[in-house]
Write a protein that holds these residues in place. Structure first.
Motif, PDB file in Angstrom:
ATOM      1  N   PHE A 152      -4.054 -19.436  18.790  1.00  0.00           N
ATOM      2  CA  PHE A 152      -5.306 -18.842  19.277  1.00  0.00           C
ATOM      3  C   PHE A 152      -5.195 -17.339  19.519  1.00  0.00           C
ATOM      4  CE2 PHE A 152      -5.223 -23.284  20.637  1.00  0.00           C
ATOM      5  CZ  PHE A 152      -6.398 -23.759  20.043  1.00  0.00           C
ATOM      6  N   GLY A 153      -4.458 -16.666  18.631  1.00  0.00           N
ATOM      7  CA  GLY A 153      -4.368 -15.218  18.689  1.00  0.00           C
ATOM      8  C   GLY A 153      -3.260 -14.671  19.549  1.00  0.00           C
ATOM      9  N   ARG A 154      -2.510 -15.571  20.198  1.00  0.00           N
ATOM     10  CA  ARG A 154      -1.481 -15.086  21.118  1.00  0.00           C
ATOM     11  C   ARG A 154      -0.195 -14.691  20.394  1.00  0.00           C
ATOM     12  NH1 ARG A 154      -3.956 -19.045  24.712  1.00  0.00           N
ATOM     13  NH2 ARG A 154      -2.716 -20.724  23.790  1.00  0.00           N
ATOM     14  N   LYS A 155       0.014 -15.245  19.198  1.00  0.00           N
ATOM     15  CA  LYS A 155       1.244 -14.955  18.468  1.00  0.00           C
ATOM     16  C   LYS A 155       0.901 -14.233  17.168  1.00  0.00           C
ATOM     17  CE  LYS A 155       5.163 -17.191  16.211  1.00  0.00           C
ATOM     18  NZ  LYS A 155       5.749 -18.497  15.783  1.00  0.00           N
ATOM     19  N   VAL A 156       1.514 -13.086  16.918  1.00  0.00           N
ATOM     20  CA  VAL A 156       1.297 -12.325  15.687  1.00  0.00           C
ATOM     21  C   VAL A 156       2.347 -12.742  14.668  1.00  0.00           C
ATOM     22  CG1 VAL A 156       1.197 -10.043  14.623  1.00  0.00           C
ATOM     23  CG2 VAL A 156       0.299 -10.366  16.940  1.00  0.00           C
ATOM     24  N   ASP A 157       1.888 -13.366  13.576  1.00  0.00           N
ATOM     25  CA  ASP A 157       2.807 -13.858  12.539  1.00  0.00           C
ATOM     26  C   ASP A 157       3.070 -12.807  11.461  1.00  0.00           C
ATOM     27  OD1 ASP A 157       2.950 -16.463  13.701  1.00  0.00           O
ATOM     28  OD2 ASP A 157       0.958 -16.857  12.891  1.00  0.00           O
ATOM     29  N   LEU A 158       2.077 -11.964  11.199  1.00  0.00           N
ATOM     30  CA  LEU A 158       2.232 -10.926  10.182  1.00  0.00           C
ATOM     31  C   LEU A 158       1.347  -9.751  10.557  1.00  0.00           C
ATOM     32  CD1 LEU A 158       3.328 -10.000   7.411  1.00  0.00           C
ATOM     33  CD2 LEU A 158       1.308 -11.059   6.367  1.00  0.00           C
ATOM     34  N   ASP A 159       1.952  -8.571  10.647  1.00  0.00           N
ATOM     35  CA  ASP A 159       1.214  -7.374  11.031  1.00  0.00           C
ATOM     36  C   ASP A 159       1.323  -6.343   9.918  1.00  0.00           C
ATOM     37  OD1 ASP A 159       0.000  -5.213  12.196  1.00  0.00           O
ATOM     38  OD2 ASP A 159       1.158  -5.285  14.073  1.00  0.00           O
ATOM     39  N   LEU A 160       0.196  -6.049   9.276  1.00  0.00           N
ATOM     40  CA  LEU A 160       0.138  -5.038   8.205  1.00  0.00           C
ATOM     41  C   LEU A 160      -0.867  -3.950   8.555  1.00  0.00           C
ATOM     42  CD1 LEU A 160       0.073  -7.471   5.128  1.00  0.00           C
ATOM     43  CD2 LEU A 160       2.057  -6.287   6.105  1.00  0.00           C
ATOM     44  N   SER A 161      -1.057  -3.737   9.845  1.00  0.00           N
ATOM     45  CA  SER A 161      -2.145  -2.869  10.313  1.00  0.00           C
ATOM     46  C   SER A 161      -1.864  -1.376  10.121  1.00  0.00           C
ATOM     47  CB  SER A 161      -2.445  -3.151  11.796  1.00  0.00           C
ATOM     48  OG  SER A 161      -1.282  -2.949  12.589  1.00  0.00           O
ATOM     49  N   THR A 162      -0.610  -1.002   9.781  1.00  0.00           N
ATOM     50  CA  THR A 162      -0.299   0.415   9.524  1.00  0.00           C
ATOM     51  C   THR A 162       0.457   0.528   8.209  1.00  0.00           C
ATOM     52  OG1 THR A 162       1.851   0.374  10.621  1.00  0.00           O
ATOM     53  CG2 THR A 162      -0.093   0.824  12.011  1.00  0.00           C
ATOM     54  N   PRO A 163       0.344   1.675   7.523  1.00  0.00           N
ATOM     55  CA  PRO A 163       1.137   1.864   6.302  1.00  0.00           C
ATOM     56  C   PRO A 163       2.622   1.634   6.539  1.00  0.00           C
ATOM     57  CG  PRO A 163      -0.535   3.561   6.457  1.00  0.00           C
ATOM     58  CD  PRO A 163      -0.569   2.809   7.761  1.00  0.00           C
ATOM     59  N   LYS A 164       3.137   2.069   7.696  1.00  0.00           N
ATOM     60  CA  LYS A 164       4.559   1.894   7.987  1.00  0.00           C
ATOM     61  C   LYS A 164       4.963   0.425   7.935  1.00  0.00           C
ATOM     62  CE  LYS A 164       8.036   2.680  11.570  1.00  0.00           C
ATOM     63  NZ  LYS A 164       8.303   3.187  12.939  1.00  0.00           N
ATOM     64  N   LEU A 165       4.118  -0.428   8.529  1.00  0.00           N
ATOM     65  CA  LEU A 165       4.410  -1.863   8.520  1.00  0.00           C
ATOM     66  C   LEU A 165       4.324  -2.427   7.100  1.00  0.00           C
ATOM     67  CD1 LEU A 165       2.425  -2.866  11.739  1.00  0.00           C
ATOM     68  CD2 LEU A 165       4.928  -2.895  11.458  1.00  0.00           C
ATOM     69  N   GLN A 166       3.389  -1.891   6.307  1.00  0.00           N
ATOM     70  CA  GLN A 166       3.255  -2.324   4.915  1.00  0.00           C
ATOM     71  C   GLN A 166       4.505  -1.932   4.122  1.00  0.00           C
ATOM     72  OE1 GLN A 166      -0.429  -0.488   3.653  1.00  0.00           O
ATOM     73  NE2 GLN A 166      -1.537  -1.367   5.409  1.00  0.00           N
ATOM     74  N   TYR A 167       5.026  -0.702   4.395  1.00  0.00           N
ATOM     75  CA  TYR A 167       6.239  -0.253   3.697  1.00  0.00           C
ATOM     76  C   TYR A 167       7.428  -1.138   4.064  1.00  0.00           C
ATOM     77  CZ  TYR A 167       3.427   4.078   3.436  1.00  0.00           C
ATOM     78  OH  TYR A 167       2.424   4.995   3.234  1.00  0.00           O
ATOM     79  N   GLU A 168       7.557  -1.439   5.356  1.00  0.00           N
ATOM     80  CA  GLU A 168       8.691  -2.236   5.824  1.00  0.00           C
ATOM     81  C   GLU A 168       8.701  -3.626   5.176  1.00  0.00           C
ATOM     82  OE1 GLU A 168       8.427  -2.431  10.014  1.00  0.00           O
ATOM     83  OE2 GLU A 168       9.214  -0.391  10.358  1.00  0.00           O
ATOM     84  N   LYS A 169       7.515  -4.226   5.102  1.00  0.00           N
ATOM     85  CA  LYS A 169       7.432  -5.597   4.585  1.00  0.00           C
ATOM     86  C   LYS A 169       7.199  -5.628   3.080  1.00  0.00           C
ATOM     87  CE  LYS A 169       5.823  -7.536   8.967  1.00  0.00           C
ATOM     88  NZ  LYS A 169       6.170  -6.341   9.753  1.00  0.00           N
ATOM     89  N   ARG A 170       7.094  -4.416   2.495  1.00  0.00           N
ATOM     90  CA  ARG A 170       6.851  -4.286   1.058  1.00  0.00           C
ATOM     91  C   ARG A 170       5.630  -5.108   0.620  1.00  0.00           C
ATOM     92  NH1 ARG A 170      12.809  -3.565  -1.816  1.00  0.00           N
ATOM     93  NH2 ARG A 170      13.373  -1.693  -0.602  1.00  0.00           N
ATOM     94  N   MET A 171       4.527  -4.807   1.296  1.00  0.00           N
ATOM     95  CA  MET A 171       3.240  -5.435   1.006  1.00  0.00           C
ATOM     96  C   MET A 171       2.309  -4.377   0.432  1.00  0.00           C
ATOM     97  SD  MET A 171       3.014  -8.685   1.786  1.00  0.00           S
ATOM     98  CE  MET A 171       3.889  -9.958   2.689  1.00  0.00           C
ATOM     99  N   LYS A 224      -1.210   8.897  -1.986  1.00  0.00           N
ATOM    100  CA  LYS A 224      -0.881   9.150  -0.579  1.00  0.00           C
ATOM    101  C   LYS A 224      -0.008   8.014  -0.030  1.00  0.00           C
ATOM    102  CE  LYS A 224      -3.092  10.054   3.878  1.00  0.00           C
ATOM    103  NZ  LYS A 224      -4.389  10.205   4.597  1.00  0.00           N
ATOM    104  N   TRP A 225      -0.344   6.766  -0.416  1.00  0.00           N
ATOM    105  CA  TRP A 225       0.428   5.610   0.060  1.00  0.00           C
ATOM    106  C   TRP A 225       1.849   5.667  -0.499  1.00  0.00           C
ATOM    107  CZ3 TRP A 225       2.978   1.243  -1.733  1.00  0.00           C
ATOM    108  CH2 TRP A 225       3.152   0.188  -0.818  1.00  0.00           C
ATOM    109  N   GLU A 226       1.981   6.047  -1.770  1.00  0.00           N
ATOM    110  CA  GLU A 226       3.299   6.126  -2.395  1.00  0.00           C
ATOM    111  C   GLU A 226       4.166   7.221  -1.744  1.00  0.00           C
ATOM    112  OE1 GLU A 226       2.256   6.698  -6.490  1.00  0.00           O
ATOM    113  OE2 GLU A 226       2.572   4.581  -6.954  1.00  0.00           O
ATOM    114  N   MET A 227       3.533   8.342  -1.396  1.00  0.00           N
ATOM    115  CA  MET A 227       4.287   9.416  -0.716  1.00  0.00           C
ATOM    116  C   MET A 227       4.778   8.913   0.635  1.00  0.00           C
ATOM    117  SD  MET A 227       1.880  12.693  -1.668  1.00  0.00           S
ATOM    118  CE  MET A 227       2.733  13.772  -0.523  1.00  0.00           C
ATOM    119  N   GLY A 228       3.938   8.204   1.333  1.00  0.00           N
ATOM    120  CA  GLY A 228       4.356   7.644   2.620  1.00  0.00           C
ATOM    121  C   GLY A 228       5.485   6.645   2.444  1.00  0.00           C
ATOM    122  N   TYR A 229       5.414   5.851   1.377  1.00  0.00           N
ATOM    123  CA  TYR A 229       6.474   4.880   1.082  1.00  0.00           C
ATOM    124  C   TYR A 229       7.808   5.594   0.869  1.00  0.00           C
ATOM    125  CZ  TYR A 229       9.043   1.321  -1.620  1.00  0.00           C
ATOM    126  OH  TYR A 229       9.980   0.431  -2.073  1.00  0.00           O
TER     127      TYR A 229
END
Length: 595
Positions: A149-168, A182-187
């Motif tokens: 019910f929203g209390r546990k976060v299973d996957l967080d892609l809310s920032t580019p940094k998190l997307q880079y870390e998880k390679r999403m 821009k996304w590739e430069m951040g990566y």
């Protein structure tokens, strides 16, 4: 009509949708794909799998009103260059997920509304052993997947940094070159120029991103000179797996091009027609258009006898807006008159209506003849035509050809001419009574109405059935010899469950009958409901019930005698003799002649 094949790049198609160059004809239904369908489509694109051809129509020929794709918000909308006849669900899904830059308003398999953003698991995409559909990750608009019910976060892609870390990889960047750079430069910055990370991104772009860029959409392009009828037919051929396109939807788009809102016009007429006329719940916009077309073609026929009276699909599609406006008021009045006549015949609602289709020619006849329908002799001819259609069971399949014969045929008959074809064609076999087992059959409902016409009185109250009592007392068709008693006695179902053993009764009366033998339930009605024997016998007789046979539990005698009476009702309604009352087939079925 000419057509050609083409293979435009997916990017070009999505760009055309975004600019409004490519739109939908207004008759197309809305976009309905769910989250699972979208994910599966993305997986197919990433693998360069074929996703089926789409069909385009060059705009500017058939005057359809266009509308923008879901998710395109250009105001005012430009004039389209191309209309999409087939492929709306696929193209809309691709546009929303890959090009719109917004969360996709879709739904779950169970139909719950959700918003989704789509990512590709880059590592899984490059794993030849992985299921590609598992690599398509669908997350809520918050870019967070949660549980409990929203209390546990299973996957967080809310920032580019998190997307880079998880390679999403966010799919909304697929065709946005500036945002992708821009996304590739951040990566690169996130991984500190790590050569392995850079090689991983290179492999992903070369294998997956490039597949989207190079994807071709197989298309059939129809030319600007394609006629409206062809568009309708082609649309149905390519949409066999979906919901058929109705004439009403097609004409809605056609009239909209002339600034006439057919859907709004019909909504107002529908409300007026159905007010206190529940039998007209059986009529939809397509049926109304067919009746208008029938009347319009009859008018042309009167001016030129060589022109046929017709309301087939192609005829409706050729109906002009001017002709619709001219004849629609008369047809609306015709439906009202038809409902009035049916109420007199004790047909009160759509459920008890033998044939919804027969309302189309009936309304057109009433519209064409106007007040000429009212004199008793003329009305009786119209009703004879109606009942011949019901008991001849002539309106159960494709009927447009018969409609075209009905209108001029009945009009000429009322004017003193010969009987119309429907009256001549009608025939009823006595053994048909036993196969009338449910209200799915038109003749079954027709006999129930004729019994109510007879003045059929309720067994307990003695009240005849009219419009008020039909609805207030929940009148339906019930067994006279109760089902339970018949089953316990092991009587043949084809007899006890047939219309011969049924009558229109109030729900309360049917409960009083229960499952007992007639001798038992008749005595119970007399005692508990205080109905004297003579009065009850009179009520039974109004239903063509052979009272002595019922009171002695003589089932076979009841079936034979009542079948004779029901055939008499049919003969009275149709004005035609029922043949074969004493045939070998009839005697074998009923155990006696019905002559």
């Amino acid at each position: 009509m000419t057509f050609r094949t083409a293979e435009p790049a997916l990017k070009d198609v999505l760009d055309a949708i975004a600019k409004g160059d490519m739109q939908l004809p207004d008759f197309q239904r809305g976009w309905v794909w769910d989250d699972e369908h979208i994910s599966s489509l993305i997986a197919s694109l990433s693998l360069s799998y074929p996703i089926g051809a789409v069909m385009f129509l060059e705009a500017g020929g058939v005057p359809f009103k266009p509308r923008l794709f879901e998710g395109v918000g250009i105001v005012p909308a430009p004039a389209p260059k191309t209309l999409v006849l087939d492929g709306q669900q696929r193209l809309t899904s691709m546009f929303l997920a890959l090009r719109s830059g917004k969360p996709v308003n879709t739904r779950t398999e169970k139909g719950e509304s959700i918003q989704r953003v789509y990512f590709l698991d880059m590592a899984m995409c490059l794993d030849p052993m992985a299921d590609r559909e598992d690599a398509v990750v669908s997350v809520p608009a918050t870019l967070k997947k949660t549980s409990d019910f929203g209390r546990k976060v299973d996957l967080d892609l809310s920032t580019p940094k998190l997307q880079y870390e998880k390679r999403m990889f966010p799919l909304f960047l697929m065709f946005d070159a500036e945002a992708l750079m821009k996304w590739e430069m951040g990566y690169a910055q996130h991984h500190g120029g790590n050569s392995d990370a850079q090689m991983f991104l290179f492999k992903f772009k070369n294998a997956i991103w490039l597949a989207f860029q190079q994807f071709k959409v197989p298309a059939i392009e129809m030319s600007v000179d394609t006629p409206r009828e062809a568009v309708c037919q082609v649309f149905e051929k390519v949409n066999q797996g979906g919901v058929s396109l109705t004439v009403f939807e097609l004409m809605t788009a056609t009239f909209a091009a002339e600034e006439f809102l057919l859907r709004d016009d019909w909504a107002a007429r529908e409300k007026r027609l159905r007010d206190k006329r529940p039998v007209l719940d059986a009529i939809d916009g397509t049926a109304f258009l067919a009746a208008v077309t029938l009347l319009a073609s009859y008018e042309r026929h009167l001016a030129n006898k060589e022109l046929p009276v017709a309301c087939k699909r192609a005829d409706v599609l050729r109906l002009s807006l001017a002709s619709f406006k001219k004849h629609a008021p008369a047809v609306e009045a015709g439906f009202r008159k038809a409902a009035e006549l049916l109420a007199e015949q004790k047909i009160f609602d759509a459920r008890s209506l033998p044939y919804a289709t027969q309302l189309i020619p009936m309304a057109a006849i009433c519209a064409a003849l106007g007040a000429q329908v009212d004199p008793h002799g003329n009305k009786q001819k119209l009703l004879r035509w109606y009942w011949c259609g019901v008991f001849g069971e002539l309106y159960g399949s494709a009927n447009e050809t018969r409609f075209g014969l009905d209108l001029p045929g009945v009009a000429q008959w009322i004017a003193g001419g010969d009987e119309p074809r429907t009256v001549r064609d009608a025939s009823f076999a006595p053994t048909r009574l036993l196969s009338l087992q449910s209200r799915l059959a038109a003749a079954y409902k027709g006999l129930a109405a004729l019994l109510m016409q007879q003045g059929g009185r309720d067994f307990i109250t003695g009240t005849p059935i009219d419009l008020h009592t039909y609805f207030e007392r929940n009148v339906d068709i019930h067994h006279v010899f109760p089902r339970k008693w018949c089953e316990d006695a092991k009587l043949p179902r084809e007899k006890w469950n047939s219309v011969v053993n049924k009558a229109p009764l109030a729900a309360e009366t049917n409960r009083s009958i229960g499952g007992d033998a007639p001798t038992v339930y008749l005595k119970r009605i007399e005692t508990l409901k205080k109905v004297d024997t003579a009065a009850l016998d009179g009520f039974l007789a109004t239903h063509c019930v052979p009272v002595p046979a019922l009171r002695s539990n003589d089932f076979d005698g009841f079936i034979q005698q009542r079948a004779r009476s029901l055939l008499g009702l049919i003969e009275g309604a149709t004005g035609k003799t029922v043949p074969g009352r004493d045939s070998e087939e009839t005697i074998e079925a009923f155990g006696a002649s019905l002559a």
